[in-house]
Design a protein around this motif. Structure first.
Motif, PDB file in Angstrom:
ATOM      1  N   GLU A 262       7.553 -50.138 -11.808  1.00 46.76           N
ATOM      2  CA  GLU A 262       8.467 -49.853 -10.691  1.00 46.76           C
ATOM      3  C   GLU A 262       8.451 -48.379 -10.281  1.00 46.76           C
ATOM      4  O   GLU A 262       8.297 -48.073  -9.089  1.00 46.76           O
ATOM      5  CB  GLU A 262       9.890 -50.313 -11.062  1.00 46.76           C
ATOM      6  N   PRO A 263       8.564 -47.426 -11.246  1.00 46.40           N
ATOM      7  CA  PRO A 263       8.523 -46.015 -10.820  1.00 46.40           C
ATOM      8  C   PRO A 263       7.201 -45.635 -10.154  1.00 46.40           C
ATOM      9  O   PRO A 263       7.201 -44.893  -9.165  1.00 46.40           O
ATOM     10  CB  PRO A 263       8.724 -45.254 -12.129  1.00 46.40           C
ATOM     11  N   TYR A 264       6.081 -46.134 -10.695  1.00 45.21           N
ATOM     12  CA  TYR A 264       4.775 -45.779 -10.136  1.00 45.21           C
ATOM     13  C   TYR A 264       4.686 -46.167  -8.664  1.00 45.21           C
ATOM     14  O   TYR A 264       4.305 -45.362  -7.805  1.00 45.21           O
ATOM     15  CB  TYR A 264       3.669 -46.447 -10.936  1.00 45.21           C
ATOM     16  N   HIS A 265       5.040 -47.378  -8.360  1.00 50.81           N
ATOM     17  CA  HIS A 265       4.948 -47.842  -6.969  1.00 50.81           C
ATOM     18  C   HIS A 265       6.018 -47.184  -6.093  1.00 50.81           C
ATOM     19  O   HIS A 265       5.777 -46.922  -4.908  1.00 50.81           O
ATOM     20  CB  HIS A 265       5.056 -49.361  -6.918  1.00 50.81           C
ATOM     21  N   ARG A 266       7.166 -46.888  -6.657  1.00 53.40           N
ATOM     22  CA  ARG A 266       8.214 -46.223  -5.880  1.00 53.40           C
ATOM     23  C   ARG A 266       7.790 -44.816  -5.483  1.00 53.40           C
ATOM     24  O   ARG A 266       7.956 -44.412  -4.321  1.00 53.40           O
ATOM     25  CB  ARG A 266       9.523 -46.170  -6.683  1.00 53.40           C
ATOM     26  N   TYR A 267       7.237 -44.067  -6.430  1.00 53.83           N
ATOM     27  CA  TYR A 267       6.795 -42.705  -6.119  1.00 53.83           C
ATOM     28  C   TYR A 267       5.693 -42.717  -5.061  1.00 53.83           C
ATOM     29  O   TYR A 267       5.710 -41.905  -4.121  1.00 53.83           O
ATOM     30  CB  TYR A 267       6.293 -42.005  -7.377  1.00 53.83           C
ATOM     31  N   ASN A 268       4.726 -43.617  -5.206  1.00 54.59           N
ATOM     32  CA  ASN A 268       3.660 -43.703  -4.201  1.00 54.59           C
ATOM     33  C   ASN A 268       4.215 -44.056  -2.833  1.00 54.59           C
ATOM     34  O   ASN A 268       3.778 -43.507  -1.809  1.00 54.59           O
ATOM     35  CB  ASN A 268       2.624 -44.751  -4.621  1.00 54.59           C
ATOM     36  N   ARG A 269       5.182 -44.937  -2.813  1.00 56.73           N
ATOM     37  CA  ARG A 269       5.803 -45.353  -1.550  1.00 56.73           C
ATOM     38  C   ARG A 269       6.534 -44.183  -0.895  1.00 56.73           C
ATOM     39  O   ARG A 269       6.438 -43.972   0.325  1.00 56.73           O
ATOM     40  CB  ARG A 269       6.754 -46.513  -1.840  1.00 56.73           C
ATOM     41  N   GLU A 270       7.266 -43.402  -1.677  1.00 62.70           N
ATOM     42  CA  GLU A 270       8.000 -42.257  -1.137  1.00 62.70           C
ATOM     43  C   GLU A 270       7.050 -41.214  -0.563  1.00 62.70           C
ATOM     44  O   GLU A 270       7.302 -40.640   0.503  1.00 62.70           O
ATOM     45  CB  GLU A 270       8.860 -41.641  -2.242  1.00 62.70           C
ATOM     46  N   VAL A 271       5.954 -40.966  -1.281  1.00 59.45           N
ATOM     47  CA  VAL A 271       4.976 -39.980  -0.809  1.00 59.45           C
ATOM     48  C   VAL A 271       4.359 -40.435   0.511  1.00 59.45           C
ATOM     49  O   VAL A 271       4.259 -39.658   1.479  1.00 59.45           O
ATOM     50  CB  VAL A 271       3.884 -39.769  -1.883  1.00 59.45           C
ATOM     51  N   LYS A 272       3.950 -41.696   0.584  1.00 56.73           N
ATOM     52  CA  LYS A 272       3.299 -42.189   1.793  1.00 56.73           C
ATOM     53  C   LYS A 272       4.267 -42.252   2.973  1.00 56.73           C
ATOM     54  O   LYS A 272       3.885 -41.952   4.113  1.00 56.73           O
ATOM     55  CB  LYS A 272       2.688 -43.561   1.523  1.00 56.73           C
ATOM     56  N   THR A 273       5.509 -42.626   2.700  1.00 61.47           N
ATOM     57  CA  THR A 273       6.512 -42.682   3.785  1.00 61.47           C
ATOM     58  C   THR A 273       6.727 -41.300   4.385  1.00 61.47           C
ATOM     59  O   THR A 273       6.857 -41.148   5.612  1.00 61.47           O
ATOM     60  CB  THR A 273       7.843 -43.233   3.242  1.00 61.47           C
ATOM     61  N   PHE A 274       6.753 -40.283   3.530  1.00 62.97           N
ATOM     62  CA  PHE A 274       6.924 -38.910   3.996  1.00 62.97           C
ATOM     63  C   PHE A 274       5.793 -38.508   4.943  1.00 62.97           C
ATOM     64  O   PHE A 274       6.028 -38.000   6.043  1.00 62.97           O
ATOM     65  CB  PHE A 274       6.962 -37.970   2.780  1.00 62.97           C
ATOM     66  N   VAL A 275       4.546 -38.755   4.532  1.00 66.23           N
ATOM     67  CA  VAL A 275       3.404 -38.358   5.357  1.00 66.23           C
ATOM     68  C   VAL A 275       3.267 -39.254   6.583  1.00 66.23           C
ATOM     69  O   VAL A 275       2.843 -38.796   7.652  1.00 66.23           O
ATOM     70  CB  VAL A 275       2.113 -38.349   4.512  1.00 66.23           C
ATOM     71  N   ASP A 276       3.642 -40.536   6.442  1.00 69.23           N
ATOM     72  CA  ASP A 276       3.597 -41.455   7.592  1.00 69.23           C
ATOM     73  C   ASP A 276       4.426 -40.927   8.768  1.00 69.23           C
ATOM     74  O   ASP A 276       4.071 -41.118   9.940  1.00 69.23           O
ATOM     75  CB  ASP A 276       4.138 -42.831   7.194  1.00 69.23           C
ATOM     76  N   HIS A 277       5.545 -40.285   8.460  1.00 68.07           N
ATOM     77  CA  HIS A 277       6.408 -39.740   9.509  1.00 68.07           C
ATOM     78  C   HIS A 277       5.624 -38.760  10.378  1.00 68.07           C
ATOM     79  O   HIS A 277       5.702 -38.803  11.618  1.00 68.07           O
ATOM     80  CB  HIS A 277       7.611 -39.039   8.883  1.00 68.07           C
ATOM     81  N   TYR A 278       4.852 -37.884   9.757  1.00 66.02           N
ATOM     82  CA  TYR A 278       4.106 -36.879  10.513  1.00 66.02           C
ATOM     83  C   TYR A 278       2.909 -37.493  11.236  1.00 66.02           C
ATOM     84  O   TYR A 278       2.561 -37.075  12.347  1.00 66.02           O
ATOM     85  CB  TYR A 278       3.663 -35.765   9.569  1.00 66.02           C
TER      86      TYR A 278
END
Length: 526
Positions: A262-278
């Motif tokens: 769960e943490p592994y996929h959550r961290y990856n998701r947070e990172v990608k969501t951040f960059v997706d915004h830009y």
């Protein structure tokens, strides 16, 4: 029922033993066919359980690449090390590294890296092979043209905030013996400079650290404040877990499937969501033909990149790959330089004298060109990359049956056979510390060794801080320019430097995708 179970276990065991026996027979047949010598094999226990335990021990106790020393001394510069049942060829021989990265480039690929790092980095320049890699490199190369890496005004802006953070730390902790952690501040600053270069707006992590409402900041590209402030932690944790996946070799899937799923996929998701915004912001500017953003005099990586592609996944993955390199390379370099110079006040004074002699007390004379002409500054940068390479261990996987030039036979001088699908790990860390090339003081931090008056050692494949061959790092000048600039401004500003860390070497290592100090770099400066 018990009898049936026993028959099934016996059948499975027999099939497994038969397969292993056939694999060994086939391997030995090909070793002879290719005219190679036998590789030494480290003693890793039945099915490599000792090797797996060793990988986990090194990770748990933060021993880093320094822990490989005994194994290289016992089994030679090239040997086989089993991580679980899977054999891993490990080398520190520059001839083998040269073959993988240059002379036999087409024989090796990144399939193992892609499997381990793909969930975090996606299809970016650091994970792709073949046409995908060629396209990525062509896409990114123009972004690192000389005129772009020489833009120092924005770095000076963030340096001024860094100075305020140092003053705050010195004021808050002046009575302690330990001082303050400069590594933490360097990582915050390089995240700020990297996001401004990439996205056109800094995440202002140094400003958050200061917690000073008088400092005006922008809108951070419209990113949600919680996402902005949480990004750094998610980025760090995603890297640490992704790095463990690479070191588990073919057992990489355990991280993200069984362990810390769960943490592994959550961290990856947070990172990608951040960059997706830009990425979405850049695509919107392109679709609306917003010339204020696309043709702005201020160079912004993502607005140049979106002129070449409007694919949101491509944009996100490439920007994420460059963000990793842009933040971690420079922060790690600066931190290790300060870690060693704080323990060596005479060399710090020597560097400061050289910088003041060449640039004076301020930023006016520091340019892309002049940074290269300050000899002792260059020696310090080179020595830092030698003793503490930012990516100390890397790997390639054979894309077909092939060979490497050295490691076989009783003395390790014969070629070795590398079957298709075999991963070869190469340790630049120990290549850079090999007494054969660097002398008996190879593990010492001695910038003067780079003075041409002392010879020309370390100019070939025994020195590889930015990789080599066709995949040599595109951003090396960008990294060296930023590190050189910040280091020069630091030594101009602070007359003395002292270590607040009394622990003996070696330190504990945070070995994620890059390498930094696990416990921070604690200093006192005036």
């Amino acid at each position: 029922m018990f009898q049936l179970f026993s028959i099934l276990v016996l059948a499975f065991t027999t099939a497994l033993v038969a397969q292993l026996a056939y694999n060994q027979y086939d391997y030995q047949r090909k070793v002879k066919k290719f005219g190679c010598g036998q590789l030494r094999v480290a003693e890793n226990g039945l099915f490599g359980w000792k090797g797996l335990r060793e990988v986990l021990r090194i990770n748990k106790y933060k021993l880093g690449p320094a822990a490989l020393k005994d194994r290289f001394e016992k089994y030679g510069k090239t040997h086989v090390f089993h991580v679980g049942p899977s054999p891993l060829i490990t080398t520190m021989d520059p001839e083998n590294i040269k073959a993988m990265l240059a002379t036999q480039f087409k024989d090796f690929c990144l399939i193992a890296r892609y499997k381990a790092l793909g969930p975090m980095l996606g299809d970016g320049i650091f994970t792709l092979d073949g046409h995908g890699w060629t396209h990525s490199r062509a896409l990114l190369r123009p972004q690192f043209a000389r005129e772009q890496v020489s833009r120092l005004d924005s770095i000076e802006h963030h340096f001024q905030i860094l100075k305020k953070c140092i003053s705050k730390e010195m004021s808050d902790k002046r009575d302690t013996q330990r001082g303050f952690d400069i590594q933490n501040l360097f990582f915050l600053m390089t995240l700020d400079t990297a996001t401004e270069f990439l996205f056109g707006s800094s995440v202002d992590s140094l400003v958050d650290f200061l917690d000073d409402p008088s400092i005006q900041t922008g809108d951070h590209g419209g990113i949600d404040e919680a996402a902005r402030k949480g990004f750094s932690n998610a980025f760090n944790r995603a890297q640490e877990l992704s790095s463990l996946r690479t070191r588990l070799h073919k057992l990489y899937w355990v991280i993200g499937t069984l362990a810390v799923r769960e943490p592994y996929h959550r961290y990856n998701r947070e990172v990608k969501t951040f960059v997706d915004h830009y990425a979405a912001k850049a695509i919107k500017a392109r679709n609306e033909k917003n010339t204020d953003l696309l043709d702005n005099d201020k160079y912004i990586f993502m607005y140049e990149l979106v002129k070449e592609t409007s694919n949101p996944i491509t944009l996100r993955d490439q920007m994420l790959n460059i963000l990793l390199a842009g933040r971690d390379t420079t922060a790690s370099m600066l931190s290790w330089i300060y870690f060693r110079l704080a323990r060596d006040p005479k060399r710090y004074a020597k560097l400061r004298a050289a910088v003041l002699a060449d640039f004076g007390p301020g930023p006016e004379n520091i340019t892309f060109e002049s940074l290269k002409k300050c000899d002792y500054l260059r020696y310090v940068l080179n020595e830092s990359l030698r003793v503490y390479p930012v990516v100390p261990i890397n790997a390639r996987t054979a894309s077909r049956d092939t060979t490497l030039p050295r490691g076989g036979g009783p003395d390790g001088s014969q070629p070795i056979f590398v079957p298709k699908g075999q991963t070869v790990s190469y340790s630049v860390w120990w290549t850079h510390r090999d007494p054969e090339f660097w002398g008996q003081d190879a593990e010492e931090f001695i910038p003067e060794r780079w003075d041409t008056k002392n010879g020309s050692i370390g100019r070939g494949w025994e020195y590889l801080p930015f990789n080599g061959g066709p995949r040599i790092c595109l951003g090396q000048q960008f990294a060296l320019t930023e590190v050189g600039y910040v280091l020069s401004r630091m030594v101009q500003t602070y007359e003395t430097l002292e270590s607040g860390d009394t622990k003996p070497l070696p330190p504990l290592y945070n070995h994620a995708l890059t390498l930094c100090h696990q416990e921070g770099v604690w200093i006192k400066t005036e």
